[in-house]
Write a protein that holds these residues in place. Structure first.
Motif, PDB file in Angstrom:
ATOM      1  N   MET A   1       0.841  -1.183   0.000  1.00 59.16           N
ATOM      2  CA  MET A   1       0.000   0.000   0.000  1.00 59.16           C
ATOM      3  C   MET A   1       0.886   1.246   0.000  1.00 59.16           C
ATOM      4  O   MET A   1       1.796   1.382   0.812  1.00 59.16           O
ATOM      5  CB  MET A   1      -0.905  -0.004   1.234  1.00 59.16           C
ATOM      6  CG  MET A   1      -1.881   1.151   1.304  1.00 59.16           C
ATOM      7  SD  MET A   1      -2.980   0.974   2.730  1.00 59.16           S
ATOM      8  CE  MET A   1      -3.883  -0.496   2.265  1.00 59.16           C
ATOM      9  N   GLU A   2       0.565   2.151  -0.927  1.00 60.88           N
ATOM     10  CA  GLU A   2       1.391   3.349  -1.023  1.00 60.88           C
ATOM     11  C   GLU A   2       1.017   4.419  -0.013  1.00 60.88           C
ATOM     12  O   GLU A   2       1.882   5.123   0.509  1.00 60.88           O
ATOM     13  CB  GLU A   2       1.305   3.922  -2.445  1.00 60.88           C
ATOM     14  CG  GLU A   2       1.902   3.021  -3.504  1.00 60.88           C
ATOM     15  CD  GLU A   2       2.206   3.776  -4.785  1.00 60.88           C
ATOM     16  OE1 GLU A   2       2.783   4.874  -4.709  1.00 60.88           O
ATOM     17  OE2 GLU A   2       1.853   3.262  -5.848  1.00 60.88           O
ATOM     18  N   LEU A   3      -0.289   4.564   0.265  1.00 59.64           N
ATOM     19  CA  LEU A   3      -0.708   5.646   1.154  1.00 59.64           C
ATOM     20  C   LEU A   3      -1.907   5.222   1.991  1.00 59.64           C
ATOM     21  O   LEU A   3      -2.905   4.749   1.464  1.00 59.64           O
ATOM     22  CB  LEU A   3      -1.065   6.891   0.327  1.00 59.64           C
ATOM     23  CG  LEU A   3      -1.571   8.119   1.097  1.00 59.64           C
ATOM     24  CD1 LEU A   3      -0.521   8.624   2.088  1.00 59.64           C
ATOM     25  CD2 LEU A   3      -1.967   9.236   0.130  1.00 59.64           C
ATOM     26  N   LEU A   4      -1.784   5.416   3.299  1.00 62.62           N
ATOM     27  CA  LEU A   4      -2.885   5.229   4.242  1.00 62.62           C
ATOM     28  C   LEU A   4      -3.303   6.598   4.758  1.00 62.62           C
ATOM     29  O   LEU A   4      -2.460   7.371   5.227  1.00 62.62           O
ATOM     30  CB  LEU A   4      -2.442   4.344   5.410  1.00 62.62           C
ATOM     31  CG  LEU A   4      -3.398   4.260   6.606  1.00 62.62           C
ATOM     32  CD1 LEU A   4      -4.700   3.564   6.218  1.00 62.62           C
ATOM     33  CD2 LEU A   4      -2.730   3.542   7.785  1.00 62.62           C
ATOM     34  N   ILE A   5      -4.600   6.907   4.650  1.00 61.83           N
ATOM     35  CA  ILE A   5      -5.123   8.190   5.111  1.00 61.83           C
ATOM     36  C   ILE A   5      -6.154   7.906   6.198  1.00 61.83           C
ATOM     37  O   ILE A   5      -7.135   7.187   5.964  1.00 61.83           O
ATOM     38  CB  ILE A   5      -5.779   8.978   3.963  1.00 61.83           C
ATOM     39  CG1 ILE A   5      -4.745   9.237   2.869  1.00 61.83           C
ATOM     40  CG2 ILE A   5      -6.370  10.294   4.470  1.00 61.83           C
ATOM     41  CD1 ILE A   5      -5.357   9.568   1.523  1.00 61.83           C
ATOM     42  N   ILE A   6      -5.941   8.456   7.376  1.00 58.60           N
ATOM     43  CA  ILE A   6      -6.863   8.285   8.490  1.00 58.60           C
ATOM     44  C   ILE A   6      -7.545   9.626   8.753  1.00 58.60           C
ATOM     45  O   ILE A   6      -6.870  10.628   9.030  1.00 58.60           O
ATOM     46  CB  ILE A   6      -6.140   7.784   9.752  1.00 58.60           C
ATOM     47  CG1 ILE A   6      -5.504   6.416   9.463  1.00 58.60           C
ATOM     48  CG2 ILE A   6      -7.102   7.701  10.934  1.00 58.60           C
ATOM     49  CD1 ILE A   6      -4.655   5.885  10.596  1.00 58.60           C
ATOM     50  N   GLY A   7      -8.860   9.651   8.644  1.00 62.87           N
ATOM     51  CA  GLY A   7      -9.627  10.855   8.904  1.00 62.87           C
ATOM     52  C   GLY A   7     -10.346  10.734  10.229  1.00 62.87           C
ATOM     53  O   GLY A   7     -11.240   9.892  10.375  1.00 62.87           O
ATOM     54  N   SER A   8      -9.959  11.551  11.201  1.00 63.40           N
ATOM     55  CA  SER A   8     -10.554  11.494  12.532  1.00 63.40           C
ATOM     56  C   SER A   8     -11.364  12.767  12.761  1.00 63.40           C
ATOM     57  O   SER A   8     -10.804  13.846  12.967  1.00 63.40           O
ATOM     58  CB  SER A   8      -9.465  11.354  13.603  1.00 63.40           C
ATOM     59  OG  SER A   8     -10.036  11.211  14.885  1.00 63.40           O
ATOM     60  N   ASP A   9     -12.679  12.637  12.719  1.00 65.83           N
ATOM     61  CA  ASP A   9     -13.551  13.799  12.840  1.00 65.83           C
ATOM     62  C   ASP A   9     -13.395  14.432  14.223  1.00 65.83           C
ATOM     63  O   ASP A   9     -13.539  13.771  15.245  1.00 65.83           O
ATOM     64  CB  ASP A   9     -15.006  13.381  12.626  1.00 65.83           C
ATOM     65  CG  ASP A   9     -15.922  14.564  12.424  1.00 65.83           C
ATOM     66  OD1 ASP A   9     -16.543  15.010  13.388  1.00 65.83           O
ATOM     67  OD2 ASP A   9     -15.991  15.068  11.292  1.00 65.83           O
ATOM     68  N   GLY A  10     -13.098  15.730  14.230  1.00 64.82           N
ATOM     69  CA  GLY A  10     -13.019  16.462  15.486  1.00 64.82           C
ATOM     70  C   GLY A  10     -11.739  16.274  16.277  1.00 64.82           C
ATOM     71  O   GLY A  10     -11.636  16.760  17.412  1.00 64.82           O
ATOM     72  N   ALA A  11     -10.730  15.580  15.742  1.00 61.43           N
ATOM     73  CA  ALA A  11      -9.479  15.400  16.486  1.00 61.43           C
ATOM     74  C   ALA A  11      -8.778  16.736  16.667  1.00 61.43           C
ATOM     75  O   ALA A  11      -8.558  17.473  15.719  1.00 61.43           O
ATOM     76  CB  ALA A  11      -8.567  14.411  15.763  1.00 61.43           C
ATOM     77  N   SER A  12      -8.418  17.042  17.903  1.00 61.12           N
ATOM     78  CA  SER A  12      -7.870  18.360  18.253  1.00 61.12           C
ATOM     79  C   SER A  12      -6.378  18.290  18.528  1.00 61.12           C
ATOM     80  O   SER A  12      -5.926  17.388  19.247  1.00 61.12           O
ATOM     81  CB  SER A  12      -8.595  18.896  19.491  1.00 61.12           C
ATOM     82  OG  SER A  12      -7.954  20.027  20.015  1.00 61.12           O
ATOM     83  N   PRO A  13      -5.598  19.224  18.003  1.00 60.54           N
ATOM     84  CA  PRO A  13      -4.151  19.190  18.259  1.00 60.54           C
ATOM     85  C   PRO A  13      -3.799  19.350  19.731  1.00 60.54           C
ATOM     86  O   PRO A  13      -2.859  18.730  20.227  1.00 60.54           O
ATOM     87  CB  PRO A  13      -3.614  20.357  17.420  1.00 60.54           C
ATOM     88  CG  PRO A  13      -4.786  21.244  17.167  1.00 60.54           C
ATOM     89  CD  PRO A  13      -5.968  20.339  17.112  1.00 60.54           C
ATOM     90  N   ARG A  14      -4.572  20.166  20.471  1.00 62.89           N
ATOM     91  CA  ARG A  14      -4.263  20.359  21.892  1.00 62.89           C
ATOM     92  C   ARG A  14      -4.529  19.085  22.692  1.00 62.89           C
ATOM     93  O   ARG A  14      -3.738  18.718  23.575  1.00 62.89           O
ATOM     94  CB  ARG A  14      -5.083  21.526  22.452  1.00 62.89           C
ATOM     95  CG  ARG A  14      -4.653  22.873  21.897  1.00 62.89           C
ATOM     96  CD  ARG A  14      -5.422  24.023  22.518  1.00 62.89           C
ATOM     97  NE  ARG A  14      -6.832  23.992  22.151  1.00 62.89           N
ATOM     98  CZ  ARG A  14      -7.719  24.905  22.530  1.00 62.89           C
ATOM     99  NH1 ARG A  14      -7.325  25.921  23.317  1.00 62.89           N
ATOM    100  NH2 ARG A  14      -8.977  24.835  22.150  1.00 62.89           N
TER     101      ARG A  14
END
Length: 349
Positions: A1-14
């Motif tokens: 697999m060349e690219l894995l993209i994980i989308g986490s709704d509402g994930a906050s950097p802090r």
């Protein structure tokens, strides 16, 4: 697999940084120790709203367009007329497939009804889908591979009338999706795999910041003082959703998903993105989401850059004309009606 993209709704950097410092996210910590891997805040965008909404933000992530351009300006997964159909030909999914890449998209937000642009790719809708309709999964022929109880893992089952079910139910659902559902669809031959989770957003809305009573006492004291003296004293913020069980559980689960997917698929590059963050008092969304990327792909600094950096990873011209899927208007109207029915079933209309 060349690219894995994980989308986490509402994930906050802090919140991510706090749990990293506390050792609650070992998989992400190990990932960030890889040379030239970077994680920083990523700006969201909004169109006339006080806070970013899920629908406009994820549509911008997929299309690279501002909300005013793609037309989804006010609504999110819990309300409004959101459908992938009018936007599919302009999305990153379509462009990757048009270039001959095999794409798997697993429960990414705002991807209903599911669509694909070539014979080797597949898409399982994320919210607001909540039923086993023939538009939940594309190609529809794959649907018998889903577990019989898959509906119980979706939002309709997990969002009760009095609010989201306890964190343990969401964790169980996420683990089932990774361990039982995803292997039914993923062949291991995907060039790009998208995986979407909403647990960080749902728990953000469910959590009550702590210490709750202390915050209430400070607010009351300032209010009484202002009434008595005519002042405008603002109470200090000493509470935060970061100390709640719901948020800790959500981010630990995100870390588990992150580590499990990397271990299983061994992707050459990894991209983590969120559509927005969360206010620490749990009142609502915040303008800064997060992005993290390995050295082989540029880290997007705005949700408007996500589509471009994914296409750049494969040397695809972002502005190359996509193939339009010609679909009759009555079919689109039927899908729109079905989306509204899904939302009403969730109890938000």
């Amino acid at each position: 697999m060349e690219l894995l993209i994980i989308g986490s709704d509402g994930a906050s950097p802090r919140l991510l940084n706090y749990y990293l410092q506390k050792g609650r996210m070992p998989s992400l910590q190990s990932f960030l120790e890889t040379p030239e891997t970077e994680m920083k805040p990523m700006a969201s965008r909004f169109a006339g709203n006080d806070v970013p909404h899920t629908g406009p933000a994820w549509t911008s992530i997929y299309t690279g367009l501002r909300a005013e351009q793609h037309g989804v300006t006010e609504e999110g997964w819990v309300e409004g007329r959101i459908s992938l159909s009018p936007h599919f030909e302009n999305t990153v999914f379509s462009r990757l497939m048009d270039d001959g890449l095999t794409v798997g998209s697993f429960t990414m937000p705002i991807t209903y009804p599911a669509q694909v642009g070539n014979d080797s790719s597949w898409m399982l809708s994320g919210y607001p889908s909540s039923e086993l309709t023939d538009r939940l999964l594309s190609p529809a022929e794959k649907q018998p591979a889903l577990p019989d109880d898959y509906s119980n893992l979706q939002a309709k089952h997990l969002l009760a009338e009095d609010g989201p079910k306890p964190p343990e139910k969401w964790v169980e659902s996420e683990r089932r999706k990774v361990n039982d559902v995803l292997p039914c669809l993923a062949t291991g031959d995907e060039d790009v795999l998208f995986y979407g989770t909403q647990i960080t957003d749902v728990m953000g809305h469910r959590a009550r910041y702590r210490p709750f009573l202390l915050n209430g006492a400070l607010n009351l004291a300032c209010e009484k003082t202002n009434d008595l003296l005519g002042t405008v004293i603002q109470p200090p913020r000493v509470g935060s959703i970061v100390w709640t069980k719901e948020m800790r559980t959500a981010y630990e689960t995100l870390d588990w998903v992150f580590g499990k997917l990397i271990e299983k698929y061994q992707p050459e590059d990894v991209l983590l993105v969120s559509d927005h963050g969360f206010q620490l008092i749990g009142a609502d969304h915040a303008f800064l989401g997060v992005s993290a990327a390995t050295s082989g792909i540029e880290r997007p600094e705005s949700i408007l850059e996500v589509k471009r950096v994914i296409l750049d990873r494969f040397g695809i011209d972002e502005h190359q004309e996509s193939t339009t899927i010609d679909r009759p208007q009555d079919e689109l109207d039927e899908e729109d009606e079905d989306v509204m029915g899904q939302l009403e079933a969730l109890g938000y209309r």
